[in-house]
Design an enzyme around this catalytic site. Structure first.
Site, short mmCIF file in Angstrom:
data_model
loop_
_atom_site.label_atom_id
_atom_site.label_comp_id
_atom_site.label_asym_id
_atom_site.label_seq_id
_atom_site.Cartn_x
_atom_site.Cartn_y
_atom_site.Cartn_z
N ASN A 7 3.72 49.59 25.42
CA ASN A 7 3.57 51.42 25.89
C ASN A 7 3.57 51.10 26.97
OD1 ASN A 7 2.26 53.94 26.33
ND2 ASN A 7 0.99 53.94 24.57
N ARG A 95 7.44 52.30 23.03
CA ARG A 95 6.59 54.30 23.49
C ARG A 95 8.19 54.64 24.46
NH1 ARG A 95 2.97 56.69 27.27
NH2 ARG A 95 3.17 58.92 27.57
N HIS A 183 4.28 63.73 24.52
CA HIS A 183 2.90 63.70 24.65
C HIS A 183 2.89 64.28 22.75
CE1 HIS A 183 0.68 64.89 27.37
NE2 HIS A 183 0.80 63.69 28.20
N ARG A 244 -1.42 67.34 38.20
CA ARG A 244 -0.42 68.40 38.22
C ARG A 244 -0.49 70.34 38.08
NH1 ARG A 244 2.40 64.80 33.32
NH2 ARG A 244 1.10 62.93 33.66
N GLU A 387 -2.11 56.55 19.65
CA GLU A 387 -0.03 56.85 19.63
C GLU A 387 0.69 55.41 19.36
OE1 GLU A 387 -1.23 58.42 23.49
OE2 GLU A 387 0.24 59.59 23.56
#
Ligand code: ADP
Length: 407
Positions: A7, A95, A183, A244, A387
């Site tokens: 990842n 990923r 995501h 953000r 994940e």
């Protein structure tokens, strides 16, 4: 089957080794080895974790391949080795943040797939180059082990066109300017996990998953399929995030470019790194800092949290409208899993949807539990997102369907 998961991000490289038998367990199992690299400016800090033992080492960060190779070699070398030979690793799952329109599921990495990941670099400039670097490094270290890309965008690939398209000239949609969503691996895992915890079939549920980390997005999931999400063409759209901005009037950008002489790079930096919680609170984009100052009554922290919650609630309302109701709300990632205040304030405003949180359960939460009151029409879960496990599970499924034809 031993599956190594990579990842890769711009500032860190996380990695896990899973051993999965003939049957995929219903619930995630812990990895037999975990490793990570934090890329500093001059030094790379390598950390490995095996059976609760943690070991760290420092290497020069100038040679990223060398650092990654050293990390992976710890699975066969040293006091915490877990396999005898690297040949025991059957698959490597990566990923990959952006798979564009083409990849709607986990995919065996071929030269064509690598070329597509490279073509998509302008859409994911901080991530796709790191994934390519990792894929090339694994090819050198593990030679011909099959590598599989698990895309963050894939779970959202079935979002209907009426939601995926922006109301701008249609030819831009045809050129790929559309909503992709991100995501996806986390949203997919959390939806499956929620269905498992509820003891229900995933394809009978309307679920809203709230992935609230530094980046944040919601997904509206019906019958196990994402049909709406808050992030769009890039991970900048949607919710207010740590640094953000989320969705803002696009004319603000035009105004700033025209009237304040900002360059596109400066604008990009401000909207991605200096906005969101950080932009309003001023001192940090870390929710823990915002909450500490909010408790002390700091005005900017109060405003930042109010805005964060307001936007989150509005987005949950929008996702509910897409789904035509909601059976289950899931909170996950750093803020979703750890902040009882954020969960409580969000749910407080949503009683009209049948969402009612149990104060005590919410306060004393451990992950993967239902924190709704018994009479809540909507079940509310806090789920620890996994994940890496989801990537390993995708690799396992892909291998099952293709047998060992990759060897
Ligand atoms: P990333 O998106 O980088 O993977 P994470 O999922 O780790 O991020 O989430 C990071 C965010 O989680 C940060 O804003 C951090 O402040 C927040 N967070 C972590 N622990 C807590 C906590 N106990 N209370 C509130 N926020 C927390």
């Amino acid at each position: 089957m031993k599956i190594l998961v990579l990842n890769a991000g711009s500032s860190s490289q996380k990695s896990c080794l899973y051993e999965i038998g003939e049957f995929l367990p219903d619930s995630p199992i812990p990895p037999i080895w975990e490793g990570s690299i934090d890329w500093g400016t001059t030094q790379a800090k390598i950390t490995i974790k095996v059976s609760g033992h943690i070991k760290t080492a420092l290497l020069p960060s100038s040679n990223r391949f060398h650092a990654l190779k050293n990390l992976i070699l710890t699975v066969i070398q040293g006091e915490h080795s877990v396999v005898e030979s690297l040949k025991e690793i059957n698959r490597v799952g990566h990923r990959v943040v952006h798979g564009g329109r083409r990849y709607q599921q986990a995919t065996l990495i071929t030269p064509e797939v690598e070329a597509e990941i490279e073509r998509l670099i302008p859409l994911a400039p901080n991530h796709n180059p790191c994934h390519l670097e990792g894929i090339a490094a694994i090819r050198q270290i593990l030679e011909d082990v099959p590598q599989i890309a698990v895309f963050d965008t894939a779970f959202h690939a079935q979002i209907p066109q009426s939601i995926a398209a922006y109301p701008i000239p249609y030819k831009w949609y045809e050129q790929g300017i559309r909503r992709y969503g991100f995501h996806g691996i986390s949203h997919q895992y959390c939806a499956k996990r929620a269905a498992h915890l509820l003891g229900c079939e995933l394809d009978k549920l309307k679920i809203i998953t709230c992935h609230l980390g530094n980046g944040a997005s919601l997904a509206a999931i019906r019958n196990g399929i994402s049909i709406n999400t808050t992030m769009g063409f890039t991970p900048l759209e949607g919710l207010m995030m740590g640094t953000r901005c989320g969705s803002i009037d696009p004319s603000i950008l035009i105004y700033l470019l025209k009237n304040q002489g900002l360059s596109t790079d400066e604008l990009n930096h401000i909207l991605n790194r200096e906005s969101g919680l950080k932009g309003i609170f001023g001192k940090s984009g870390d929710m823990r800092d915002v909450l500490a100052s909010w408790t002390a009554g700091d005005e900017q922290a109060v405003l930042a949290l109010d805005m964060y919650i307001e936007r989150l609630k509005s987005a949950i309302g929008a996702m509910t409208a897409t789904l035509g109701g909601v059976d289950c709300l899931v909170f996950t990632a750093g803020i979703g899993e750890n902040s009882a205040v954020v969960r409580q304030l969000t749910c407080n405003g949503l009683g009209f949807l049948g969402i009612s949180v149990d104060h005590n359960l919410n306060e004393g939460v451990s992950s993967d539990i239902d924190i709704a009151t018994p009479d809540s029409r909507v079940r509310i879960f806090v789920i620890h997102t996994q994940e890496d496990w989801e990537i390993a599970a995708e690799c396992w499924w892909l291998t099952l369907h293709h047998g060992n034809s990759y060897n």
